[in-house]
Write a protein that holds these residues in place. Structure first.
Motif, PDB file in Angstrom:
ATOM      1  N   ARG A 153       1.082  -1.392   0.198  1.00 28.82           N
ATOM      2  CA  ARG A 153      -0.137  -0.025   0.119  1.00 28.82           C
ATOM      3  C   ARG A 153       0.596   1.421  -0.061  1.00 28.82           C
ATOM      4  O   ARG A 153       1.428   2.046   1.115  1.00 28.82           O
ATOM      5  N   ASP A 154       1.992   1.754  -0.541  1.00 32.80           N
ATOM      6  CA  ASP A 154       2.866   2.311  -1.338  1.00 32.80           C
ATOM      7  C   ASP A 154       2.038   3.653  -1.436  1.00 32.80           C
ATOM      8  O   ASP A 154       2.898   4.398  -0.610  1.00 32.80           O
ATOM      9  N   ALA A 155       1.353   3.876  -1.244  1.00 32.39           N
ATOM     10  CA  ALA A 155       0.589   5.249  -1.588  1.00 32.39           C
ATOM     11  C   ALA A 155       0.008   5.628   0.007  1.00 32.39           C
ATOM     12  O   ALA A 155       0.824   7.063  -0.003  1.00 32.39           O
ATOM     13  N   GLU A 156      -0.297   5.118   0.874  1.00 33.37           N
ATOM     14  CA  GLU A 156      -0.203   5.363   2.096  1.00 33.37           C
ATOM     15  C   GLU A 156       1.036   5.548   2.711  1.00 33.37           C
ATOM     16  O   GLU A 156       0.771   5.716   3.960  1.00 33.37           O
ATOM     17  N   ALA A 157       1.673   4.455   2.921  1.00 33.64           N
ATOM     18  CA  ALA A 157       2.943   4.731   3.462  1.00 33.64           C
ATOM     19  C   ALA A 157       3.840   6.153   3.175  1.00 33.64           C
ATOM     20  O   ALA A 157       4.417   6.353   4.008  1.00 33.64           O
ATOM     21  N   ARG A 158       3.726   6.478   2.261  1.00 35.11           N
ATOM     22  CA  ARG A 158       4.040   7.564   1.756  1.00 35.11           C
ATOM     23  C   ARG A 158       3.568   8.443   2.094  1.00 35.11           C
ATOM     24  O   ARG A 158       4.559   9.441   3.115  1.00 35.11           O
ATOM     25  N   ARG A 159       2.591   8.475   2.752  1.00 27.66           N
ATOM     26  CA  ARG A 159       1.818   9.452   3.655  1.00 27.66           C
ATOM     27  C   ARG A 159       2.513   9.608   5.003  1.00 27.66           C
ATOM     28  O   ARG A 159       2.277   9.969   5.416  1.00 27.66           O
ATOM     29  N   ALA A 160       2.029   8.363   5.262  1.00 23.33           N
ATOM     30  CA  ALA A 160       2.909   7.911   7.336  1.00 23.33           C
ATOM     31  C   ALA A 160       3.859   8.560   6.709  1.00 23.33           C
ATOM     32  O   ALA A 160       4.785   8.994   8.095  1.00 23.33           O
ATOM     33  N   LEU A 161       4.873   7.749   5.845  1.00 24.82           N
ATOM     34  CA  LEU A 161       6.485   8.251   6.425  1.00 24.82           C
ATOM     35  C   LEU A 161       6.485   9.742   5.831  1.00 24.82           C
ATOM     36  O   LEU A 161       7.685  10.701   6.694  1.00 24.82           O
ATOM     37  N   ASP A 162       5.982  10.865   5.038  1.00 25.26           N
ATOM     38  CA  ASP A 162       6.085  12.303   4.996  1.00 25.26           C
ATOM     39  C   ASP A 162       5.077  12.672   6.667  1.00 25.26           C
ATOM     40  O   ASP A 162       6.571  13.706   7.052  1.00 25.26           O
ATOM     41  N   ALA A 163       4.327  12.159   7.311  1.00 29.15           N
ATOM     42  CA  ALA A 163       3.931  12.343   8.405  1.00 29.15           C
ATOM     43  C   ALA A 163       5.156  11.639   9.633  1.00 29.15           C
ATOM     44  O   ALA A 163       5.310  12.908  10.333  1.00 29.15           O
ATOM     45  N   ALA A 164       6.232  11.232   9.684  1.00 29.66           N
ATOM     46  CA  ALA A 164       6.471  10.567  10.267  1.00 29.66           C
ATOM     47  C   ALA A 164       8.280  11.760   9.974  1.00 29.66           C
ATOM     48  O   ALA A 164       9.010  11.797  11.455  1.00 29.66           O
ATOM     49  N   LEU A 165       8.471  12.196   8.471  1.00 27.72           N
ATOM     50  CA  LEU A 165       9.843  12.848   8.628  1.00 27.72           C
ATOM     51  C   LEU A 165       9.448  14.294   8.980  1.00 27.72           C
ATOM     52  O   LEU A 165      10.296  14.684   9.034  1.00 27.72           O
ATOM     53  N   ALA A 166       8.124  14.254   8.933  1.00 28.94           N
ATOM     54  CA  ALA A 166       7.779  16.262   9.520  1.00 28.94           C
ATOM     55  C   ALA A 166       8.103  16.304  10.715  1.00 28.94           C
ATOM     56  O   ALA A 166       8.311  17.465  11.356  1.00 28.94           O
ATOM     57  N   ARG A 167       8.171  15.316  11.605  1.00 28.08           N
ATOM     58  CA  ARG A 167       8.177  14.691  13.106  1.00 28.08           C
ATOM     59  C   ARG A 167       9.996  15.025  13.368  1.00 28.08           C
ATOM     60  O   ARG A 167      10.627  15.514  14.455  1.00 28.08           O
ATOM     61  N   ASN A 168      10.275  14.183  12.371  1.00 31.42           N
ATOM     62  CA  ASN A 168      12.014  14.184  12.604  1.00 31.42           C
ATOM     63  C   ASN A 168      12.529  13.540  11.480  1.00 31.42           C
ATOM     64  O   ASN A 168      12.263  12.800  11.019  1.00 31.42           O
ATOM     65  N   PRO A 169      13.285  14.981  10.719  1.00 38.72           N
ATOM     66  CA  PRO A 169      13.727  15.006   9.555  1.00 38.72           C
ATOM     67  C   PRO A 169      15.538  13.901   9.096  1.00 38.72           C
ATOM     68  O   PRO A 169      15.067  13.694   8.400  1.00 38.72           O
ATOM     69  N   TRP A 170      15.110  13.628  10.748  1.00 38.16           N
ATOM     70  CA  TRP A 170      16.420  12.203  10.696  1.00 38.16           C
ATOM     71  C   TRP A 170      15.970  11.173  10.412  1.00 38.16           C
ATOM     72  O   TRP A 170      17.286  10.304  10.566  1.00 38.16           O
ATOM     73  N   LEU A 171      14.784  10.574  10.375  1.00 32.12           N
ATOM     74  CA  LEU A 171      14.800   9.253  10.670  1.00 32.12           C
ATOM     75  C   LEU A 171      15.606   8.352   9.952  1.00 32.12           C
ATOM     76  O   LEU A 171      15.699   9.265   8.319  1.00 32.12           O
ATOM     77  N   PRO A 172      15.936   6.972   9.774  1.00 29.12           N
ATOM     78  CA  PRO A 172      16.810   6.284   8.970  1.00 29.12           C
ATOM     79  C   PRO A 172      15.780   5.921   7.846  1.00 29.12           C
ATOM     80  O   PRO A 172      16.339   6.259   6.781  1.00 29.12           O
ATOM     81  N   GLU A 173      14.317   5.825   8.386  1.00 28.08           N
ATOM     82  CA  GLU A 173      13.685   5.583   6.962  1.00 28.08           C
ATOM     83  C   GLU A 173      13.235   6.430   5.466  1.00 28.08           C
ATOM     84  O   GLU A 173      12.611   5.473   4.533  1.00 28.08           O
ATOM     85  N   ARG A 174      13.877   7.554   6.106  1.00 26.10           N
ATOM     86  CA  ARG A 174      13.803   8.410   5.295  1.00 26.10           C
ATOM     87  C   ARG A 174      14.739   7.818   3.207  1.00 26.10           C
ATOM     88  O   ARG A 174      14.311   8.329   2.959  1.00 26.10           O
ATOM     89  N   GLY A 175      15.817   7.540   3.978  1.00 26.99           N
ATOM     90  CA  GLY A 175      15.818   6.650   3.002  1.00 26.99           C
ATOM     91  C   GLY A 175      15.086   5.724   1.816  1.00 26.99           C
ATOM     92  O   GLY A 175      15.560   5.589   0.706  1.00 26.99           O
ATOM     93  N   LEU A 176      14.438   5.493   2.422  1.00 26.61           N
ATOM     94  CA  LEU A 176      13.312   4.309   1.166  1.00 26.61           C
ATOM     95  C   LEU A 176      12.325   5.620   0.513  1.00 26.61           C
ATOM     96  O   LEU A 176      12.502   4.871  -0.324  1.00 26.61           O
ATOM     97  N   ILE A 177      12.541   6.522   0.489  1.00 25.86           N
ATOM     98  CA  ILE A 177      12.205   7.679  -0.819  1.00 25.86           C
ATOM     99  C   ILE A 177      12.938   7.751  -1.423  1.00 25.86           C
ATOM    100  O   ILE A 177      12.818   7.597  -2.659  1.00 25.86           O
ATOM    101  N   GLU A 178      13.987   8.072  -1.318  1.00 29.62           N
ATOM    102  CA  GLU A 178      15.766   8.469  -2.352  1.00 29.62           C
ATOM    103  C   GLU A 178      15.713   6.789  -3.086  1.00 29.62           C
ATOM    104  O   GLU A 178      17.052   6.768  -3.787  1.00 29.62           O
ATOM    105  N   ALA A 179      15.767   5.694  -2.428  1.00 34.61           N
ATOM    106  CA  ALA A 179      16.068   3.841  -2.554  1.00 34.61           C
ATOM    107  C   ALA A 179      15.629   4.277  -4.208  1.00 34.61           C
ATOM    108  O   ALA A 179      14.525   4.269  -4.447  1.00 34.61           O
ATOM    109  N   PRO A 180      16.345   4.151  -4.927  1.00 34.30           N
ATOM    110  CA  PRO A 180      15.746   3.051  -6.262  1.00 34.30           C
ATOM    111  C   PRO A 180      15.220   1.685  -6.310  1.00 34.30           C
ATOM    112  O   PRO A 180      15.811   0.989  -5.051  1.00 34.30           O
ATOM    113  N   GLY A 181      14.465   1.830  -6.656  1.00 35.72           N
ATOM    114  CA  GLY A 181      12.930   0.575  -7.423  1.00 35.72           C
ATOM    115  C   GLY A 181      12.019   0.688  -6.021  1.00 35.72           C
ATOM    116  O   GLY A 181      11.192  -0.175  -5.621  1.00 35.72           O
TER     117      GLY A 181
END
Length: 181
Positions: free
Chosen positions: A150-178
């Motif tokens: 459920r990638d679209a929902e995952a992106r919204r959840a990750l954006d909400a998390a990154l708005a609170r902590n821009p340094w989360l390791p999961e931020r690499g998932l946005i930029e990760a190839p594939g």
């Protein structure tokens, strides 16, 4: 009749403490809000990690000694690779103290580690219903949604998390190839 009553009374007294009158979780709302404000503006990952550690300390503050014991023992079991035992303790914690967000969050994490992504997502949603700004639960929700495709929902959840902590390791998932998020 007396013997039957004594047997029932004995079963009630020997029953686990489920449904006990668990006190409300400690109110750390002001401290959490202040830490989240600082976290959103953290200048580097080291500062962000210090702030996250302070948040985790507050989230891990259980409603009472019994709840704290269940949580602590569950974390010890998880660290020892005993996921099923940790899950049983967290099931008990959630049953006894359903308003305690971190019980739900840690149980969701065990489900995620065991590959039960739908159960993890349900637990993360329960966490966020109780603690809407829980950065760990938001990031975990993104990972569970990704695992469920459920990638679209995952992106919204990750954006909400990154708005609170821009340094989360999961931020690499946005930029990760594939990745589609």
């Amino acid at each position: 009749m007396i013997r039957a009553t004594a047997m029932v009374l004995g079963l009630i007294l020997a029953a686990p403490a489920w449904g006990r009158d668990c006190p409300p979780p400690p109110d750390h709302a002001g401290e959490i809000s202040a830490l989240l404000d600082r976290l959103a503006r953290a200048g580097d990952p080291v500062q962000a990690q210090r702030l996250m550690n302070a948040l985790w300390a507050l989230w891990f503050d259980a409603p009472d000694a019994r709840a704290q014991d269940l949580l602590d023992r569950a974390m010890e079991r998880r660290a020892a690779g005993q996921g099923d035992e940790a899950l049983a303790l967290l099931d008990q914690l959630v049953e006894e103290c359903p308003d305690y967000a971190e019980g739900w969050n840690q149980r969701a994490f065990i489900h995620y580690l065991q590959g039960a992504h739908a159960a993890a997502l349900a637990g993360l949603d329960a966490t966020l219903a109780r603690e809407p700004s829980h950065v760990g639960a938001l990031a975990g929700r993104a990972l569970a949604l990704m695992a469920l495709g459920r990638d679209a929902e995952a992106r919204r959840a990750l954006d909400a998390a990154l708005a609170r902590n821009p340094w989360l390791p999961e931020r690499g998932l946005i930029e990760a190839p594939g990745t589609d998020i």
